[in-house]
Scaffold this motif. Structure first.
Motif, PDB file in Angstrom:
ATOM      1  N   PRO A 185     101.636  59.407 -27.110  1.00 36.39           N
ATOM      2  CA  PRO A 185     101.636  60.871 -26.972  1.00 36.39           C
ATOM      3  C   PRO A 185     100.277  61.438 -26.528  1.00 36.39           C
ATOM      4  O   PRO A 185     100.231  62.419 -25.789  1.00 36.39           O
ATOM      5  CB  PRO A 185     102.009  61.374 -28.367  1.00 36.39           C
ATOM      6  CG  PRO A 185     102.796  60.261 -28.956  1.00 36.39           C
ATOM      7  CD  PRO A 185     102.140  59.013 -28.436  1.00 36.39           C
ATOM      8  N   GLU A 186      99.194  60.811 -26.958  1.00 35.06           N
ATOM      9  CA  GLU A 186      97.869  61.265 -26.518  1.00 35.06           C
ATOM     10  C   GLU A 186      97.687  61.010 -25.028  1.00 35.06           C
ATOM     11  O   GLU A 186      97.093  61.823 -24.313  1.00 35.06           O
ATOM     12  CB  GLU A 186      96.773  60.574 -27.324  1.00 35.06           C
ATOM     13  CG  GLU A 186      96.703  61.024 -28.769  1.00 35.06           C
ATOM     14  CD  GLU A 186      96.399  62.509 -28.927  1.00 35.06           C
ATOM     15  OE1 GLU A 186      95.611  63.061 -28.128  1.00 35.06           O
ATOM     16  OE2 GLU A 186      96.956  63.136 -29.847  1.00 35.06           O
ATOM     17  N   ILE A 187      98.205  59.883 -24.559  1.00 34.80           N
ATOM     18  CA  ILE A 187      98.157  59.590 -23.128  1.00 34.80           C
ATOM     19  C   ILE A 187      99.016  60.601 -22.368  1.00 34.80           C
ATOM     20  O   ILE A 187      98.616  61.109 -21.319  1.00 34.80           O
ATOM     21  CB  ILE A 187      98.614  58.138 -22.849  1.00 34.80           C
ATOM     22  CG1 ILE A 187      97.586  57.148 -23.426  1.00 34.80           C
ATOM     23  CG2 ILE A 187      98.842  57.902 -21.359  1.00 34.80           C
ATOM     24  CD1 ILE A 187      98.025  55.704 -23.416  1.00 34.80           C
ATOM     25  N   ALA A 188     100.172  60.922 -22.925  1.00 32.39           N
ATOM     26  CA  ALA A 188     101.079  61.877 -22.269  1.00 32.39           C
ATOM     27  C   ALA A 188     100.452  63.259 -22.140  1.00 32.39           C
ATOM     28  O   ALA A 188     100.740  63.987 -21.183  1.00 32.39           O
ATOM     29  CB  ALA A 188     102.391  61.958 -23.032  1.00 32.39           C
ATOM     30  N   LYS A 189      99.592  63.629 -23.067  1.00 26.58           N
ATOM     31  CA  LYS A 189      98.904  64.920 -22.958  1.00 26.58           C
ATOM     32  C   LYS A 189      98.009  64.955 -21.719  1.00 26.58           C
ATOM     33  O   LYS A 189      97.815  66.009 -21.125  1.00 26.58           O
ATOM     34  CB  LYS A 189      98.044  65.181 -24.197  1.00 26.58           C
ATOM     35  CG  LYS A 189      98.824  65.522 -25.430  1.00 26.58           C
ATOM     36  CD  LYS A 189      97.882  65.729 -26.598  1.00 26.58           C
ATOM     37  CE  LYS A 189      98.616  65.882 -27.908  1.00 26.58           C
ATOM     38  NZ  LYS A 189      97.679  65.989 -29.047  1.00 26.58           N
ATOM     39  N   GLN A 190      97.457  63.816 -21.349  1.00 26.86           N
ATOM     40  CA  GLN A 190      96.566  63.734 -20.201  1.00 26.86           C
ATOM     41  C   GLN A 190      97.331  63.547 -18.894  1.00 26.86           C
ATOM     42  O   GLN A 190      96.954  64.102 -17.868  1.00 26.86           O
ATOM     43  CB  GLN A 190      95.573  62.575 -20.384  1.00 26.86           C
ATOM     44  CG  GLN A 190      94.705  62.686 -21.609  1.00 26.86           C
ATOM     45  CD  GLN A 190      93.858  63.940 -21.605  1.00 26.86           C
ATOM     46  OE1 GLN A 190      93.285  64.313 -20.592  1.00 26.86           O
ATOM     47  NE2 GLN A 190      93.789  64.612 -22.748  1.00 26.86           N
ATOM     48  N   ASP A 191      98.391  62.743 -18.952  1.00 28.33           N
ATOM     49  CA  ASP A 191      99.146  62.429 -17.738  1.00 28.33           C
ATOM     50  C   ASP A 191     100.562  62.001 -18.121  1.00 28.33           C
ATOM     51  O   ASP A 191     100.823  60.826 -18.359  1.00 28.33           O
ATOM     52  CB  ASP A 191      98.439  61.307 -16.961  1.00 28.33           C
ATOM     53  CG  ASP A 191      99.069  61.017 -15.611  1.00 28.33           C
ATOM     54  OD1 ASP A 191     100.212  61.462 -15.355  1.00 28.33           O
ATOM     55  OD2 ASP A 191      98.421  60.337 -14.815  1.00 28.33           O
ATOM     56  N   PRO A 192     101.484  62.959 -18.198  1.00 31.01           N
ATOM     57  CA  PRO A 192     102.858  62.638 -18.609  1.00 31.01           C
ATOM     58  C   PRO A 192     103.534  61.589 -17.719  1.00 31.01           C
ATOM     59  O   PRO A 192     104.260  60.730 -18.215  1.00 31.01           O
ATOM     60  CB  PRO A 192     103.592  63.977 -18.513  1.00 31.01           C
ATOM     61  CG  PRO A 192     102.535  65.018 -18.572  1.00 31.01           C
ATOM     62  CD  PRO A 192     101.303  64.390 -17.971  1.00 31.01           C
ATOM     63  N   GLU A 193     103.296  61.643 -16.429  1.00 30.30           N
ATOM     64  CA  GLU A 193     103.922  60.691 -15.498  1.00 30.30           C
ATOM     65  C   GLU A 193     103.444  59.255 -15.788  1.00 30.30           C
ATOM     66  O   GLU A 193     104.247  58.329 -15.849  1.00 30.30           O
ATOM     67  CB  GLU A 193     103.567  61.082 -14.069  1.00 30.30           C
ATOM     68  CG  GLU A 193     104.134  60.171 -13.020  1.00 30.30           C
ATOM     69  CD  GLU A 193     103.671  60.555 -11.625  1.00 30.30           C
ATOM     70  OE1 GLU A 193     103.739  59.682 -10.749  1.00 30.30           O
ATOM     71  OE2 GLU A 193     103.252  61.702 -11.414  1.00 30.30           O
ATOM     72  N   PHE A 194     102.157  59.088 -15.985  1.00 33.11           N
ATOM     73  CA  PHE A 194     101.595  57.776 -16.282  1.00 33.11           C
ATOM     74  C   PHE A 194     102.125  57.265 -17.624  1.00 33.11           C
ATOM     75  O   PHE A 194     102.495  56.100 -17.754  1.00 33.11           O
ATOM     76  CB  PHE A 194     100.065  57.858 -16.287  1.00 33.11           C
ATOM     77  CG  PHE A 194      99.380  56.535 -16.384  1.00 33.11           C
ATOM     78  CD1 PHE A 194      99.322  55.688 -15.298  1.00 33.11           C
ATOM     79  CD2 PHE A 194      98.764  56.136 -17.563  1.00 33.11           C
ATOM     80  CE1 PHE A 194      98.672  54.460 -15.374  1.00 33.11           C
ATOM     81  CE2 PHE A 194      98.114  54.925 -17.649  1.00 33.11           C
ATOM     82  CZ  PHE A 194      98.073  54.082 -16.554  1.00 33.11           C
TER      83      PHE A 194
END
Length: 78
Positions: free
Chosen positions: A60-69
């Motif tokens: 979820p922390e990664i998704a905050k930065q780049d949802p597609e990635f």
């Protein structure tokens, strides 16, 4: 033929923004460390905890930065 500047528009923020890449890499390194510390003697509970941390905290922390990635990463996890 298109040049790199044209292709850059199609890249996710992970590939375009060095600051976002550094943040995402930090979370990926945390997950790599968790996975590397699991061994043949790890319990099912330890494995489940590592997976739970990935799915509920790190991804979820990664998704905050780049949802597609993040979506691409999660698709590999299924």
């Amino acid at each position: 033929m298109t040049d790199f500047a044209d292709k850059k528009d199609y890249l996710s923020p992970y590939h375009r923004d060095p600051a976002k890449r550094a943040i995402i890499d930090h979370y990926l390194q945390k997950n790599a460390s968790l996975q590397a510390n699991l061994g043949t003697d790890s319990t099912d509970e330890e494995r489940l905890l590592a997976k739970r941390l990935w799915v509920s905290d790190l991804l979820p922390e990664i998704a905050k930065q780049d949802p597609e990635f993040a979506h691409k990463l999660h698709a590999q996890d299924d």
